[in-house]
Design an enzyme around this catalytic site. Sequence first.
Site, mmCIF file in Angstrom:
data_model
loop_
_atom_site.group_PDB
_atom_site.id
_atom_site.type_symbol
_atom_site.label_atom_id
_atom_site.label_comp_id
_atom_site.label_asym_id
_atom_site.label_seq_id
_atom_site.Cartn_x
_atom_site.Cartn_y
_atom_site.Cartn_z
ATOM 1 N N ALA A 1 -4.854 -11.683 6.747
ATOM 2 C CA ALA A 1 -3.920 -11.220 5.477
ATOM 3 C C ALA A 1 -2.533 -12.076 6.253
ATOM 4 C CB ALA A 1 -3.577 -9.671 5.691
ATOM 5 N N GLY B 1 -8.546 -9.387 7.050
ATOM 6 C CA GLY B 1 -8.733 -9.386 5.855
ATOM 7 C C GLY B 1 -9.685 -10.143 5.326
ATOM 8 N N GLU C 1 -13.018 -8.811 5.725
ATOM 9 C CA GLU C 1 -13.152 -7.709 4.872
ATOM 10 C C GLU C 1 -13.415 -8.309 3.434
ATOM 11 O OE1 GLU C 1 -10.105 -4.096 5.994
ATOM 12 O OE2 GLU C 1 -9.123 -6.210 5.915
ATOM 13 N N GLU D 1 -6.853 -5.764 13.814
ATOM 14 C CA GLU D 1 -5.931 -5.218 13.508
ATOM 15 C C GLU D 1 -5.140 -4.184 14.364
ATOM 16 O OE1 GLU D 1 -7.826 -6.487 9.537
ATOM 17 O OE2 GLU D 1 -8.440 -5.861 11.774
#
Length: 260
Positions: free
Chosen positions: A66, A112, A115, A135
């Site tokens: 992200a 992300g 993911e 993270e």
Amino acid sequence: MDFQNLLIQNKGRIQYIVINRESKLNALNKATLAELHIALTDAFKSDSVGGIIITGAGTKAFVAGADIAEFDGQDANGGRQIAREGQSTVFDVIANGNKPVIAAVNGFALGGGLELAMACHIRVASDNAKMGLPEVTLGLIPGYGGTQRLTQLVGRGKALEMIMTADMITAADAFTIGLVNHVVFQDDLLPKVEEILNKILSRAPLALASAIKAVNDAAKDGVNGFETEIEEFARCFDTEDFKEGVSAFLQKRKAEFKGK
């Protein structure tokens, strides 16, 4: 629509959705997630699209994560909105889509990005791919479904190890633990993904949608996946594709499915 962060390419009934932020290692910022929602929604609705391949521009990264700069200054309410909006508008849309979605993972798939790949129905990685959920090094946990989907794919112990150590793993290790379906040489990545998807697209489209729904329900709390399977199995009997499939089988010819 003209996208600023995506490239949309059609190849027969396959649609490529390419995250096109190569200078940022294809990181998922808010604008890119918004464009992904539109592109995915349009693809799932389009009669001309049979399946989707998601990949990143360039050779360095599928999606490196992200855009962390957008997290700066957020409180719990902001974090909750980021996670909920991302999951509901992109990641769950992919996972629950009525058409097959394959991730072509080239280079880094972190945070992300991993993911995003895990939300896809199938993952194929190039041999240079590196995957991980870093993270906790930022004082966070995965927020786009990573804790749930990684656990479903590789099991609780391995998921906790990957999340808590924040270590990256190689494509070979990802294959060993069941995180990816195939690992191929970098130059063979897109041909391999197209080969798999074209084979899938020779099958009955409505049956594919039913299969996705039934398999997804296996992991949903409070949902009896066996009942879903029974209902989706029954639903197939009312389709023209079922009649065509049986007829072709009995006549020893190739079925011609129309998605009806």
